[in-house]
Design a protein around this motif. Structure first.
Motif, PDB file in Angstrom:
ATOM      1  N   GLN A 186       0.810  -1.215   0.000  1.00  0.00           N
ATOM      2  CA  GLN A 186       0.000   0.000   0.000  1.00  0.00           C
ATOM      3  C   GLN A 186       0.846   1.269   0.000  1.00  0.00           C
ATOM      4  N   LEU A 187       2.147   1.133   0.162  1.00  0.00           N
ATOM      5  CA  LEU A 187       3.024   2.282  -0.039  1.00  0.00           C
ATOM      6  C   LEU A 187       3.020   2.722  -1.502  1.00  0.00           C
ATOM      7  N   ARG A 188       2.612   1.814  -2.389  1.00  0.00           N
ATOM      8  CA  ARG A 188       2.613   2.091  -3.828  1.00  0.00           C
ATOM      9  C   ARG A 188       1.212   2.018  -4.426  1.00  0.00           C
ATOM     10  N   GLY A 189       0.202   2.210  -3.597  1.00  0.00           N
ATOM     11  CA  GLY A 189      -1.177   2.191  -4.080  1.00  0.00           C
ATOM     12  C   GLY A 189      -2.052   1.375  -3.155  1.00  0.00           C
ATOM     13  N   GLU A 190      -3.264   1.855  -2.913  1.00  0.00           N
ATOM     14  CA  GLU A 190      -4.123   1.195  -1.931  1.00  0.00           C
ATOM     15  C   GLU A 190      -5.298   0.457  -2.548  1.00  0.00           C
ATOM     16  N   ASN A 191      -5.502   0.590  -3.851  1.00  0.00           N
ATOM     17  CA  ASN A 191      -6.634  -0.063  -4.510  1.00  0.00           C
ATOM     18  C   ASN A 191      -6.111  -1.190  -5.406  1.00  0.00           C
ATOM     19  N   PHE A 192      -6.357  -2.427  -4.991  1.00  0.00           N
ATOM     20  CA  PHE A 192      -5.853  -3.584  -5.730  1.00  0.00           C
ATOM     21  C   PHE A 192      -6.973  -4.305  -6.483  1.00  0.00           C
ATOM     22  N   ASP A 193      -7.943  -3.527  -6.962  1.00  0.00           N
ATOM     23  CA  ASP A 193      -9.063  -4.107  -7.707  1.00  0.00           C
ATOM     24  C   ASP A 193      -8.596  -4.822  -8.971  1.00  0.00           C
ATOM     25  N   ILE A 194      -7.579  -4.292  -9.640  1.00  0.00           N
ATOM     26  CA  ILE A 194      -7.086  -4.930 -10.867  1.00  0.00           C
ATOM     27  C   ILE A 194      -6.612  -6.344 -10.553  1.00  0.00           C
ATOM     28  N   ALA A 249       6.356  11.218   4.414  1.00  0.00           N
ATOM     29  CA  ALA A 249       7.394  12.060   5.015  1.00  0.00           C
ATOM     30  C   ALA A 249       8.256  11.272   5.988  1.00  0.00           C
ATOM     31  N   VAL A 250       7.647  10.308   6.670  1.00  0.00           N
ATOM     32  CA  VAL A 250       8.390   9.507   7.645  1.00  0.00           C
ATOM     33  C   VAL A 250       9.409   8.621   6.949  1.00  0.00           C
ATOM     34  N   ILE A 251       8.965   7.894   5.942  1.00  0.00           N
ATOM     35  CA  ILE A 251       9.902   6.977   5.277  1.00  0.00           C
ATOM     36  C   ILE A 251      10.976   7.751   4.524  1.00  0.00           C
ATOM     37  N   ASN A 252      10.643   8.941   4.025  1.00  0.00           N
ATOM     38  CA  ASN A 252      11.657   9.765   3.370  1.00  0.00           C
ATOM     39  C   ASN A 252      12.736  10.194   4.359  1.00  0.00           C
ATOM     40  N   LYS A 253      12.331  10.530   5.576  1.00  0.00           N
ATOM     41  CA  LYS A 253      13.307  10.929   6.595  1.00  0.00           C
ATOM     42  C   LYS A 253      14.175   9.748   7.025  1.00  0.00           C
ATOM     43  N   ILE A 254      13.567   8.576   7.128  1.00  0.00           N
ATOM     44  CA  ILE A 254      14.341   7.381   7.480  1.00  0.00           C
ATOM     45  C   ILE A 254      15.386   7.102   6.408  1.00  0.00           C
ATOM     46  N   ASP A 255      14.962   7.176   5.154  1.00  0.00           N
ATOM     47  CA  ASP A 255      15.886   6.912   4.055  1.00  0.00           C
ATOM     48  C   ASP A 255      16.991   7.964   3.996  1.00  0.00           C
ATOM     49  N   ALA A 256      16.619   9.213   4.233  1.00  0.00           N
ATOM     50  CA  ALA A 256      17.613  10.286   4.185  1.00  0.00           C
ATOM     51  C   ALA A 256      18.678  10.100   5.259  1.00  0.00           C
ATOM     52  N   GLY A 257      18.279   9.503   6.383  1.00  0.00           N
ATOM     53  CA  GLY A 257      19.224   9.266   7.465  1.00  0.00           C
ATOM     54  C   GLY A 257      19.971   7.956   7.351  1.00  0.00           C
ATOM     55  N   ILE A 307      18.058  11.137  14.705  1.00  0.00           N
ATOM     56  CA  ILE A 307      17.607  11.104  13.313  1.00  0.00           C
ATOM     57  C   ILE A 307      17.025  12.469  12.986  1.00  0.00           C
ATOM     58  N   LYS A 308      17.653  13.145  12.113  1.00  0.00           N
ATOM     59  CA  LYS A 308      17.283  14.521  11.812  1.00  0.00           C
ATOM     60  C   LYS A 308      15.819  14.626  11.402  1.00  0.00           C
ATOM     61  N   GLY A 309      15.062  15.400  12.183  1.00  0.00           N
ATOM     62  CA  GLY A 309      13.693  15.709  11.812  1.00  0.00           C
ATOM     63  C   GLY A 309      12.655  14.665  12.160  1.00  0.00           C
ATOM     64  N   LEU A 310      13.037  13.518  12.746  1.00  0.00           N
ATOM     65  CA  LEU A 310      12.061  12.475  13.058  1.00  0.00           C
ATOM     66  C   LEU A 310      11.553  12.684  14.478  1.00  0.00           C
ATOM     67  N   GLY A 311      10.282  13.043  14.591  1.00  0.00           N
ATOM     68  CA  GLY A 311       9.720  13.396  15.884  1.00  0.00           C
ATOM     69  C   GLY A 311       9.113  12.221  16.624  1.00  0.00           C
ATOM     70  N   GLU A 365       6.185  10.617  14.846  1.00  0.00           N
ATOM     71  CA  GLU A 365       6.664   9.957  13.633  1.00  0.00           C
ATOM     72  C   GLU A 365       7.294   8.610  13.983  1.00  0.00           C
ATOM     73  N   ARG A 366       8.067   8.578  15.062  1.00  0.00           N
ATOM     74  CA  ARG A 366       8.622   7.295  15.506  1.00  0.00           C
ATOM     75  C   ARG A 366       7.501   6.344  15.915  1.00  0.00           C
ATOM     76  N   GLN A 367       6.463   6.899  16.524  1.00  0.00           N
ATOM     77  CA  GLN A 367       5.331   6.059  16.912  1.00  0.00           C
ATOM     78  C   GLN A 367       4.636   5.482  15.686  1.00  0.00           C
ATOM     79  N   ARG A 368       4.540   6.272  14.614  1.00  0.00           N
ATOM     80  CA  ARG A 368       3.922   5.759  13.386  1.00  0.00           C
ATOM     81  C   ARG A 368       4.743   4.603  12.810  1.00  0.00           C
ATOM     82  N   VAL A 369       6.070   4.703  12.925  1.00  0.00           N
ATOM     83  CA  VAL A 369       6.920   3.598  12.477  1.00  0.00           C
ATOM     84  C   VAL A 369       6.620   2.346  13.294  1.00  0.00           C
ATOM     85  N   LYS A 370       6.472   2.492  14.607  1.00  0.00           N
ATOM     86  CA  LYS A 370       6.177   1.343  15.466  1.00  0.00           C
ATOM     87  C   LYS A 370       4.852   0.696  15.084  1.00  0.00           C
TER      88      LYS A 370
END
Length: 231
Positions: free
Chosen positions: A147-155, A181-189, A204-208, A211-216
């Motif tokens: 779902q990081l690359r699309g949430e509708n899997f009807d096809i 924004a979270v995964i971009n910050k993880i990748d940037a770090g 981790i620069k900018g990860l609040g 945001e860490r809770q969303r990762v968990k």
């Protein structure tokens, strides 16, 4: 018995490397020993984020790919995780065919699981059909709806390939969306998911905090999906 996990999908940008990183972190957090191999020469995620566990492998050199099977045979207590770069399917299939990989791994008591990572587009469905038609029941399959690359899997749901896969005992899991924004910050770090969810904001620069809770929360859902596969 060792299990070789190929993380594929052939198409670039569907999230193969993200899944490989999730599996690496899952194995670490669940205390499941593993060895990683990375086939991406320019943007190897396992080498970048989990360098202590990963080695490079060149997918168009048989002697390099042979190391995957050798490692599985020599380390029966460890899972083997192989992150396949885009456009490597044909080289992988050629190696498997000409080397008798499926026959050899069967004799060695090794199993091969192919994780087909999909976005919501038709290309991913077409590539899944190609994979299933080529190998049939000779591989174990996990289909990952990313779902990081699309949430509708009807096809996919309407294509007939879902039923085709299930008839081959494929298992289907969902990798939920993580705020971009979270995964971009993880990748940037260039940090592991463990560091993303555990370290302080200054690490981790900018990860609040949230945001860490969303990762968990995201990882916990992924782990629940993987737990049901008994990998």
């Amino acid at each position: 018995m060792a299990n070789i996990h190929f993380i594929g999908g052939e198409k670039g940008g569907v999230g193969k490397s993200v899944l490989a990183r999730v599996l690496a972190q899952y194995f670490i957090d669940r205390s499941k020993p593993f060895l990683g191999f990375d086939t991406d020469r320019s943007h190897g995620s396992l080498l970048r984020f989990y360098s202590d566990f990963a080695s490079p492998v060149v997918v168009d050199r048989y002697e390099s790919l042979d190391n995957v099977v050798e490692a599985a045979s020599e380390n029966p207590d460890k899972r083997i995780l192989v992150d396949l770069a885009a456009q490597t399917h044909d080289s992988l299939v050629k190696w498997m065919d000409e080397s008798g990989v499926l026959e050899a791994t069967g004799e060695l008591g090794l199993t091969i699981t192919y994780w087909h990572v999909m976005d919501s587009g038709k290309d991913s469905v077409d590539l899944l059909k190609k994979l299933l038609d080529r190998f049939g029941s000779r591989l174990n399959y996990v289909i990952v709806l990313n779902q990081l690359r699309g949430e509708n899997f009807d096809i996919f749901d309407r294509s007939g390939e879902k039923e085709h896969a299930l008839s081959l005992n494929a298992r289907i899991i969902t990798l939920k969306r993580l705020h971009e924004a979270v995964i971009n910050k993880i990748d940037a770090g260039s940090t592991s998911f463990w560091a993303a969810k555990n370290k302080s904001e200054t690490d981790i620069k900018g990860l609040g905090i949230l945001e860490r809770q969303r990762v968990k929360v995201w990882l916990n859902h992924a782990y629940e999906q993987i737990d049901g596969l008994y990998v």
